[in-house]
Design a protein around this motif. Structure first.
Motif, PDB file in Angstrom:
ATOM      1  N   PHE A  20      37.201  11.379 -91.813  1.00 25.59           N
ATOM      2  CA  PHE A  20      36.091  10.723 -91.490  1.00 25.59           C
ATOM      3  C   PHE A  20      34.798  11.016 -92.094  1.00 25.59           C
ATOM      4  N   THR A  21      34.549  12.250 -91.737  1.00 23.92           N
ATOM      5  CA  THR A  21      33.049  12.847 -92.353  1.00 23.92           C
ATOM      6  C   THR A  21      33.389  12.748 -93.815  1.00 23.92           C
ATOM      7  N   ALA A  23      34.867  10.696 -95.715  1.00 25.56           N
ATOM      8  CA  ALA A  23      34.952   9.095 -95.994  1.00 25.56           C
ATOM      9  C   ALA A  23      33.622   8.725 -96.049  1.00 25.56           C
ATOM     10  N   SER A  24      32.877   9.218 -95.138  1.00 24.52           N
ATOM     11  CA  SER A  24      31.384   8.577 -94.909  1.00 24.52           C
ATOM     12  C   SER A  24      30.476   9.116 -95.841  1.00 24.52           C
ATOM     13  N   LYS A  25      30.912  10.110 -96.911  1.00 22.62           N
ATOM     14  CA  LYS A  25      30.026  10.713 -97.846  1.00 22.62           C
ATOM     15  C   LYS A  25      29.125  11.745 -97.418  1.00 22.62           C
ATOM     16  N   ASP A  27      27.840  12.505 -93.912  1.00 26.49           N
ATOM     17  CA  ASP A  27      27.126  12.397 -93.159  1.00 26.49           C
ATOM     18  C   ASP A  27      27.529  13.303 -91.892  1.00 26.49           C
ATOM     19  N   TRP A  28      26.976  14.553 -91.922  1.00 27.41           N
ATOM     20  CA  TRP A  28      27.542  15.635 -90.859  1.00 27.41           C
ATOM     21  C   TRP A  28      27.483  15.402 -89.374  1.00 27.41           C
ATOM     22  N   LEU A  30      27.358  12.429 -88.179  1.00 30.84           N
ATOM     23  CA  LEU A  30      28.383  11.398 -87.706  1.00 30.84           C
ATOM     24  C   LEU A  30      29.666  11.948 -87.519  1.00 30.84           C
ATOM     25  N   GLY A  31      29.864  13.104 -88.573  1.00 30.22           N
ATOM     26  CA  GLY A  31      31.283  13.794 -88.491  1.00 30.22           C
ATOM     27  C   GLY A  31      31.464  14.477 -87.482  1.00 30.22           C
ATOM     28  N   ALA A  34      32.611  12.288 -84.868  1.00 33.08           N
ATOM     29  CA  ALA A  34      33.793  11.917 -84.926  1.00 33.08           C
ATOM     30  C   ALA A  34      34.880  13.058 -84.858  1.00 33.08           C
TER      31      ALA A  34
END
Length: 86
Positions: A20-21, A23-25, A27-28, A30-31, A34
């Motif tokens: 997910f990290t 895939a979200s380009k 954004d650590w 948010l990673g 996740a």
């Protein structure tokens, strides 16, 4: 072998967070969230597979308590002998 499967399940949870990290380009923050959420959901599943946690003292309940005798003792009025009483 159960521990291997438990670690595999945990790795799937962490891997999902890392995927997910990516895939979200990148954004650590948010990673990291996740990965934490992945562990939050996979840790109970891994514990159930490995048999960790459950109710303790199964062997003591089979033999009638920690002392090995039924809860009433051998004779009426007997107090169970504790380790610190010796």
């Amino acid at each position: 072998m159960r521990k291997f499967f438990a670690l595999l399940i945990l790795a799937v949870g962490v891997g999902g967070g890392i995927f997910f990290t990516i895939a979200s380009k990148g954004d650590w923050v948010l990673g990291c969230v996740a990965v934490g959420v992945g562990l939050l959901f996979t840790a109970p599943i891994a514990a159930a597979v490995a048999g960790v946690g459950g109710r303790g003292g199964r062997s003591a309940s089979r033999i009638g308590g920690a002392g090995g005798f039924p809860s009433g003792g051998l004779f009426k009025g007997d107090a169970p002998i504790r380790r610190w009483d010796r």
